[in-house]
Structures are given as C-alpha cells and as structure tokens.
Motif scaffolding. Structure first.
Motif, PDB file in Angstrom:
ATOM      1  N   THR A 285      11.685   8.902  -8.211  1.00  0.00           N
ATOM      2  CA  THR A 285      11.820   7.508  -7.792  1.00  0.00           C
ATOM      3  C   THR A 285      10.466   6.956  -7.369  1.00  0.00           C
ATOM      4  O   THR A 285       9.475   7.680  -7.274  1.00  0.00           O
ATOM      5  CB  THR A 285      12.779   7.415  -6.597  1.00  0.00           C
ATOM      6  N   ILE A 286      10.447   5.643  -7.133  1.00  0.00           N
ATOM      7  CA  ILE A 286       9.243   5.042  -6.538  1.00  0.00           C
ATOM      8  C   ILE A 286       9.289   5.357  -5.041  1.00  0.00           C
ATOM      9  O   ILE A 286      10.220   4.937  -4.348  1.00  0.00           O
ATOM     10  CB  ILE A 286       9.208   3.524  -6.763  1.00  0.00           C
ATOM     11  N   PRO A 287       8.324   6.102  -4.532  1.00  0.00           N
ATOM     12  CA  PRO A 287       8.389   6.508  -3.115  1.00  0.00           C
ATOM     13  C   PRO A 287       8.212   5.322  -2.179  1.00  0.00           C
ATOM     14  O   PRO A 287       7.573   4.325  -2.514  1.00  0.00           O
ATOM     15  CB  PRO A 287       7.226   7.500  -2.991  1.00  0.00           C
ATOM     16  N   ASP A 288       8.780   5.466  -0.995  1.00  0.00           N
ATOM     17  CA  ASP A 288       8.712   4.387  -0.011  1.00  0.00           C
ATOM     18  C   ASP A 288       7.283   4.140   0.451  1.00  0.00           C
ATOM     19  O   ASP A 288       6.930   3.019   0.832  1.00  0.00           O
ATOM     20  CB  ASP A 288       9.604   4.739   1.189  1.00  0.00           C
ATOM     21  N   TRP A 289       6.431   5.178   0.386  1.00  0.00           N
ATOM     22  CA  TRP A 289       5.061   4.998   0.865  1.00  0.00           C
ATOM     23  C   TRP A 289       4.236   4.060  -0.016  1.00  0.00           C
ATOM     24  O   TRP A 289       3.118   3.688   0.329  1.00  0.00           O
ATOM     25  CB  TRP A 289       4.338   6.325   1.021  1.00  0.00           C
ATOM     26  N   ILE A 290       4.768   3.654  -1.185  1.00  0.00           N
ATOM     27  CA  ILE A 290       4.029   2.767  -2.080  1.00  0.00           C
ATOM     28  C   ILE A 290       3.652   1.469  -1.372  1.00  0.00           C
ATOM     29  O   ILE A 290       2.630   0.847  -1.666  1.00  0.00           O
ATOM     30  CB  ILE A 290       4.855   2.477  -3.358  1.00  0.00           C
TER      31      ILE A 290
END
Length: 955
Positions: A285-290
């Motif tokens: 997934t697209i990580p939240d830290w992005i």
C-alpha cells in the motif's frame, strides 16, 4: 587536387610535430603556440558544414578570439573549448591533448563518431568538465578514462551509441560531482563501487540496458541530489538504505522490474521534490508516512501492483503539482484531505478500483476561486465512480484534458462544460449519462477530441458544435441521438474521425460533408438515414460497413440505385371529339414541356458551371495554401523562419540531421497532390527531390492537435533521428510549426511490402522464396533493434514495411505514437484502426498493459502474409477469411505446405517454409506470454535457414 594535397601535407606535418617531438618546439614568440597548433590539427580532421570554425586561423598568434574558445586572462592559454551545437562531424582528434591548461571540454550536440579517447583526463590533468553528449560515439567507455582522472568533476556521454559495461575504474574518480551516461546501450550490472563516489551529486544512467539488483551502499552518498536509473532492466527491491541520502531531491527508478514495498527509510527524504517509481512491479500500500515528504512536487506510482486505500496523510502534500496513481489496484474513495493539494496541475487515478461519487471537492469554489484552479489534466477513467458530473466543473478554468470514461456516471452533461475554454480532450464515454448534448458545448472552443460514445444521450446533435473549430475527433456512437446530422459539421475542417453509429439519426447526409478534406473515418452505420450518399472526397472510398444498417440510403457504395425524379408523361385521350382542339392542346402542352425541359437543362448546365468554377477556385486556394506552407518549409534553411513566433503564425523551424535541405523541384511541388505517394493514420506522405538528386519522403502529420509541445516534439523526433539500422527507414529531419509538422525520411523507390505482395500490377515481379526469407529476417532484426532501444512500434503492418532496391526490408513509421501526449487505448485505437488483422488481442482490453509483445503479434501476422502472399483478412462473397485461423487450420490438417504462395510454383524450401509458418503462428499467439522476444525470433530464423541456401538465391 593540388590544394587537397597541400592541405594533407600541412596536416601531416602538424601531426608529426605534435606527436613525435619530445617537447614543444615552438615558443610563445613564434606564429604558432601549443594551443593554436593543437586546435588547428583538431580542426583539420573535422567536417564543418556551417563554417562555425571559420574564425580559426592558423596564422593567428593566439586562439583566444576564436569562436568557442576561452582563455585564462593571466596565462593567455586556452582553458575552455565549448563547441555545442556546431554541427561538426569527425573524430575527437588527439590534437586536443596539446591544450595543457584546458579545464572545460564540451562538444555536445554534434555528430562526432568513433570511440572515446582514454587518455584525455590523464594527459590534461586540469580537466574538470567533459561533455560529449548527443553525438554518435560508439564502443565502450574505456577503463583507462577514469584511472587517472585528475580533477575531473563532470562527465557526460549521454545520448550516444555506447555499449559495454560501466567501467569499474569509475569508482576511483573521487572528484566526480556529475555523471551522465544516459540514453546509450550500456549493459551488465551496476558496480557497487560507484557508491564510493562520495562527492557525487547527480548520477544518471537512465535509458540503458543495465540489469540485476541495485547494489547496497548508496547510503554513502551524503551529497547525492539526483538519482536517475529509469528505463533499465533492474530487478529486486529498492535499496532499503536509500533514505540515508538525506539531500536527495529527485529519484527516478521508473521503467524497471523492481518489486516489493516502498522502503520505510524513504520517509527520511524530506528534501525530495520528485519521486517517480512508475512502471515497476511494486506491491503493498501507499504508507501513511508519505504525508511527511512535504517538499514533494511530483509523485508518480503508476503502473505497479499497489493496492488498498489512499492514506489521509496524502493531503499534507500541499506542494504537489503532479500526482499519478493510475494502473494500480486502489479501492474505496479518495480522502477529503486531498482538497489541500490545491496546486495540482495533473491528477491521474485512472484504471483502479475507486468507487463512490466523483470527489465533489475537486470542483468547489473557495475564497480564492476553485481549489484546483491550476488543474490541467484530470483523469478518473476506468474506475467505478457513480453519481453525476458536478455543476461546478466549469470552475476548472485551466483544464485541458478531462477523462471520466469507463465509470458509472449518470445524469446529464452540465452546461458549465462550455466554460472550459482551454479544454482540448473531453472523454465521457462508457458511462450512463443521459439527456442531450448541451449547445453550450460551443464555448469549449479549443476542443480537439469529443468522445461521448456508449451512453444514453438523446436529442439532436447541436448545430453549434461547429464553433469548436479545432475538433479532429467526434465520437458519439451507441447513444439514442435523433434528428438530422447538422450541415454545420462540414465547417469543422480539421475533422479526421466521425462516428455517429448505433443511434437514431434520420434524414439525409449533408452534401457539404465532402468538403472535409482531412477525413480519415466516417461511420454512420445503424441509424435511420435515407437518400443519396454524398459523392466526392472521402465518400468516394468510404467502406460499406461505415454506412450499413441504413436501409433507405442509396448510392454505389451500398449497391442500391437512387430513384429518378422524372416528370409524368402526357397521355392523350384517343376518344376526344375534337381532334383539332386536341392537336392544338397537344401542341401547346408540348411547347410548355419543351420550355420546362429547356429551363431544366439550362439550370443544370448553369449549376454544373458554377460547381466547376467553385471547385477550381477551391483547388487554387488549397494549392496556394499548400504552396505557402511548402515555401515556408523549403526556404527556412535550417534556421528559424524570418519573423517571430509572436507575430507570424507561419513561424517554423526546419532541421536536417545530415545533408542540406535544398529542394530541386522548388517549394510549390513539395506538398501537392501530384507528389503524394501514400497516406495512413498519422499522415500523408509526399515525395520530393533534393538539389543533389537525392529523393526523400515527407510525412505531413495529421495529428497536429494531439502533438506535444515543440520542446517535447523536438526531443522525441531527435531521439528517433538517432535510430540507425539497415532494416529501419532513416529519419533524416523534421519541420515544426504549431499547425504543421513534417517528418523527412529516406525514400525507397520500390514501395511498400503490401504493394509488392498484393498489387496485381506487380504480378510479373514475384518475390522468390529466398527474397521472402530475407525480408522476414530483416523485419525481425529491425524490430529487435527498436525493442532494444525501448521503442514499441504499435502500428506494424505491411504498408509500413518498405523494400529497397536490394529487396531488403526496412520498417517505417516507428515511434510516432511517442509524439502524442498520452499512450492510452483510445489514442492508440484511433491511430491504428487501419491495421485490421495485425492488432494484438490485448488492444481490446483496457486493463492489459501494452508491451513489445503486441509488436511480436503483428510480426507473426506479417510472416504469414509474406509466406502465403495473402492479406491478414480477406472478404469473400459469403465469408471472411482470417489468415491466422486459416493457416492454423491447415497445420492441424497436415496441409500447411499448401498455404505457401502459389506464385512460387512449388519452388521453395519446404524445410524452411514450414518452420517459418509455425514460428509465425507462435508469434501470433493470443496469449502475450506465449510469444517469443524478437531476439529469440532472430535466433530461431537463423537456425531455420538452410546452410546450403544461405549464400545463394533459390530460383
């Protein structure tokens, strides 16, 4: 001859003086110093077609005033030689080694050939910059070049024809700050030693053939700001330690085979402004830290295997300009927090699994106007969005491309669509939109493509559509439109494709449609049209299938004669009591009939005369327009056309990659009908002759509205101009204006493979089996070279294969799709719809990635076409014969040998022909993964070729 001998003797003398003397023999007092001598020797080995080095005079005491030369003020010695774009050719001569104080050597954008001199850095110890980019250098990068690199800081060999590997010695050049080996054919693995270049700031090895994993150790590059490894064959995972490069601003790893998830260390790249990872096989997934990468302006994760929801933290990226998440497996809806990304110019989330209503916050008005007032491209296509198009769509004042096709959108088209003055592509196809096409659409005056097919639209086609004067594609098929076709459509003089099929349109076809001179496709099948088909222009060759399903249409195309409208005959009553009065009445009536007939005849003659005059005037006007365009093209002389782009709409630029653009026939013969030799989905081809008698083929592109900007166009065309192979048609130059683009190719007099195989006029000149085998092998080699350079042809067919006087095959029209702004299925299908029978099945599936394997499919069909002499699809009286199916059936019945072209009269090598046919069928497999690569195809063909037949012609 005497002058040439003298020049040669002088050159030889200078060479001997330079490279046989143990020390300089000329002092600063003499007429020659070391720098003058070295540069004169260097010049003597060059071709200078534009006289750029005319100021270089061997009698000068110093070269400091020569063009391209700069000297140190204190020592008076040359410290900089910059000859970028001088159109020079030849080798980089050893004379440059005489310039002992040289710090900058830049020969970019020329035509230098040969190999790289390994002695440059070691002989010129103070050399800091070497730029040989955009030339035609070959061979490998020598190991010795970096063994003693002195103070070398910047080296660029980009855009050449270099092969071999990245030299291991590169790691020993600790002073390097910038390295650029992009756009070559460098292969092998990336040496781990490159990460020892502690001073490196920019590292670009993009567009090569590098493979294997990206080695560990990149964390050592504390000053690395730009990393570009795109379009190689790297595999494995993104290095976990990449986050150690804390000052990285640009990361481009796109177009590789990288897998796994985004490494967590990337969250430390807080200075990064551009992150491009598209066209890989990344998962997760697209990580939240992005959301912590607050400096990001470009984020491209398209064409991977990412899934899950879009994190709310993405809304923290308020500096984003371009966001592309297309061609993944994302679900649910977009978070409202993304309304904060108000600077977006490109927003592409197409081909995912998003659902719910179209995000309304894209269209709302804020205190500063629309939050997305800079948005130029909005692509939400091929998802599962529902609901209606928001009325506030007109707020997106900068929008150029709007694509919401392939969703479940309902409701009507908002009238505010007409407020999008910059919009040039509107695609609402494959939805459930109802209502009528609003007349307000005329306000979108820049529209080039209007695609509304497969909806539930009703009502009439608005006559006001003619205000969209730039329209090239009008696709309204599979709706419920009624009424007649407005004659105003004939005012859209740029129209190329019109599809109104499967509607309920009635009435007749306006005769004015014959004035659409750029028309390439016109489909009105399955409507309720009636009357006579227009005669003239495109309609003289229109396909019967384009007008089928209209039972009341008449004309030669539908094989149904139109009823004549003659006056009723006069019948006299034989029982009349007064013969005299009857005769008198008959005479009077006869006179009246004669008078009416005479008037009709006079009227018809006058009408024809007016028509002839009108057509003559139109022809003169068209020829004059073409002559003006051609004159501009012919006499721009490789420099900018006199005038300015601001004041002159005909401002243009002609560039020849080699030779001189001097046309013997003059400008008026360049683009006229008499010199036309072919036409296709991308343009019309003309032949002209250069002053030296050399013929060239000029393709006038008919996709002007889809062409990229001039910079993008020139970059792509120059890249295509560097493609050189004996089995590829050479691109020799180009011409650009905003409204006219020309491509200049080598001319092959024998014409296309299609013509030579299928034209009855050539029946006496039949290809022998040996010639056919050579043609197949030549096509394979040409296509393999394209794939090696990461170019997909997309439009492979026998009309795009030309034959030279030695019966050698040359593939043409390659790379043209790169001139278009988007490589989506809609654009591709509209450009290659003429390639019936050659198109791979994956073109019909929007979710399947188009790869080189689609070219392999077309090659397989071409193989069968060459061997059998039959077209890919043939229409018989009661049947349609598909070549691939026919040959496969014959193979299953053990009769494949009977498929070989009967004109060979059995005079062919069966031990070659049958394996070649089988190879063609394998290449034309329905499953892309079953098709071989073109390199494998070449190996197979060379194994098939009989040794005894390899050198002699089979008669």
């Amino acid at each position: 001859m005497k002058m040439k001998v003298q020049s040669y003797c002088i050159f030889l003398l200078l060479f001997l003086i330079l490279f046989t003397s143990p020390k300089p023999v000329l002092s600063d007092d003499t007429s020659f110093n070391d720098d003058v001598l070295g540069l004169i020797v260097f010049k003597a080995g060059l071709d200078d077609p534009k006289g750029k080095l005319s100021s270089w005079n061997e009698d000068d005491l110093t070269p400091c005033n020569w063009d391209g030369v700069d000297c140190d003020l204190s020592t008076k010695r040359v410290n900089s030689l910059v000859l970028d774009g001088f159109s020079l050719s030849g080798h980089v001569d050893r004379g440059l080694l005489r310039l002992q104080n040289l710090k900058i050597l830049s020969l970019a954008r020329n035509n230098f050939t040969g190999t790289i001199n390994p002695d440059l850095p070691s002989s010129l110890g103070g050399l800091q910059v070497v730029d040989f980019s955009d030339n035609n250098l070959s061979g490998s990068i020598p190991e010795g070049f970096f063994n003693q690199c002195g103070s070398l800081r910047t080296v660029s060999f980009a855009k050449n024809n270099l092969t071999g590997k990245v030299p291991d010695s590169l790691s020993s050049c600790s002073t390097l700050v910038n390295v650029n080996f992009s756009y070559n054919q460098i292969s092998g693995i990336l040496p781990s030693g490159v990460w020892f270049l502690r001073a490196i700031q920019s590292f670009d090895l993009s567009n090569n053939l590098l493979e294997g994993e990206i080695p560990e150790g990149i964390k050592n590059l504390y000053d690395l700001r730009e990393l570009n490894l795109q379009n190689n064959h790297f595999s494995g995972k993104i290095p976990e330690e990449i986050g150690g490069c804390l000052v990285l601003k640009s990361v481009d790893l796109s177009g590789n085979f990288l897998s796994g998830e985004l490494p967590e260390s990337m969250q430390r790249l807080t200075s990064c402004t551009s992150l491009s990872l598209q066209r890989n096989s990344l998962t997760g997934t697209i990580p939240d830290w992005i959301g912590g990468l607050k400096s990001l302006e470009i984020l491209d994760l398209s064409a991977n295997e990412l899934s899950g929801w879009i994190p709310k933290s993405l809304g923290n990226l308020d500096s984003l300009l371009r966001l592309n998440l297309s061609r993944n497996q994302f679900t649910r809806n977009l978070p409202f927090s993304m309304a904060n990304c108000s600077k977006l110019s490109t927003f592409d989330i197409s081909q995912n699994e998003f659902s719910g209503h179209i995000p309304w916050w894209i269209f709302i008005m804020g205190l500063q106007g629309s939050p997305f007032h800079d948005l130029e491209v909005l692509d939400l296509s091929s998802n599962a969005f529902s609901g209606e198009l928001p009325y506030g769509i007109g707020n997106l004042s900068s929008l150029q491309v709007l694509n919401v096709s392939g969703n479940n959108i309902s409701g009507s088209i908002p009238v505010t669509i007409g407020e999008l003055k910059s919009l040039y592509i509107l695609d609402l196809s494959d939805n459930k939109i109802n209502g009528s096409i609003p007349s307000e659409i005329q306000g979108a005056s820049s529209l080039s493509e209007l695609r509304l097919q497969r909806n539930f639209l009703s009502g009439r086609i608005p006559a006001e559509i003619d205000k969209c004067s730039s329209l090239t594609s009008l696709i309204l098929s599979h709706n419920k439109l009624t009424g007649s076709i407005p004659a105003s459509i004939a005012n859209l003089t740029n129209l190329q494709y019109v599809d109104l099929s499967w509607n309920e349109v009635s009435g007749g076809l306006p005769k004015e449609l014959t004035n659409l001179s750029h028309l390439l496709g016109f489909n009105v099948s399955y409507n309720q049209l009636q009357g006579e088909l227009p005669v003239g222009g495109f309609f003289n060759t229109i396909s019967p299938s384009s007008v089928s399903g209209n039972s009341l249409l008449c004309g030669s195309v539908v094989n149904q004669s139109c009823p004549s409208d003659h006056p009723k005959p006069i019948v006299l009553n034989p029982n009349s009591s007064s013969s005299n009065s009857s005769i008198s009445a008959q005479n009077r009536h006869h006179k009246i009939i004669l008078s009416i007939s005479a008037l009709i005849a006079i009227g018809a003659a006058a009408f024809i005369a007016v028509g002839v005059v009108a057509i003559t005037v139109l022809n003169i006007h068209v020829r004059n327009s073409m002559a003006r365009s051609a004159a501009q093209f012919a006499f721009s002389g490789g420099e900018d056309y006199s005038g300015s782009p601001e004041n002159d709409p005909n401002y243009g630029k002609l560039v020849m990659f080699s030779g001189d653009a001097d046309f013997a026939d003059g400008a008026h013969n360049l683009l006229n009908k008499d010199s036309e030799i072919g036409r296709g989905g991308f343009g019309v081809v003309y032949r002209t002759v250069l002053r030296d008698g050399h013929s060239v083929a000029i393709k006038k592109l008919t996709v002007s509205s889809l062409i990229k900007s001039q910079d993008d166009f020139e970059r792509e065309v120059k890249n295509l101009g560097k493609v050189r192979h004996q089995n590829l048609v050479t691109l020799e130059g180009y011409y650009w204006t905003s409204s006219l683009q020309l491509l200049i190719y080598e001319y092959l007099s024998k014409g296309s493979l299609h013509k030579l195989l299928h034209d009855d006029n050539n029946s006496k000149d039949v290809f022998s089996w040996r010639q056919r085998f050579r043609i197949i092998l030549g096509m394979a080699k040409g296509l393999a070279h394209l794939h090696q350079m990461d170019i997909i042809h997309y439009n492979l067919k026998s009309t795009n294969v030309l034959i030279d006087c030695s019966s050698e095959a040359k593939i043409g029209d390659y790379g043209l799709v790169k001139l278009l702004p988007m490589l989506d299925h809609c654009v591709l299908s509209s450009k290659i719809q003429s390639a019936l029978g050659y198109m791979a099945p994956e073109f019909a599936c929007r979710t399947v990635k188009i790869t080189e394997k689609c070219d392999v499919y077309g090659f397989g069909i071409l193989v069968l076409e060459v061997v059998t002499g039959r077209r890919p699809v043939e229409y018989m009286e009661d049947d349609v014969v598909v070549l691939c199916d026919m040959v496969r059936g014959a193979l299953e019945e053990g009769k494949v040998e009977q498929c070989v072209d009967g004109r060979l009269l059995g005079n062919f090598a069966a031990e070659e022909a049958i394996p070649v046919i089988k190879l063609g069928l394998i290449c034309a497999s329905q499953v892309p993964s079953n098709r071989p690569d073109m390199a494998e195809v070449i190996n197979i063909l060379e194994l098939i070729q009989c040794p005894s037949e390899g050198q002699e012609e089979l008669e």
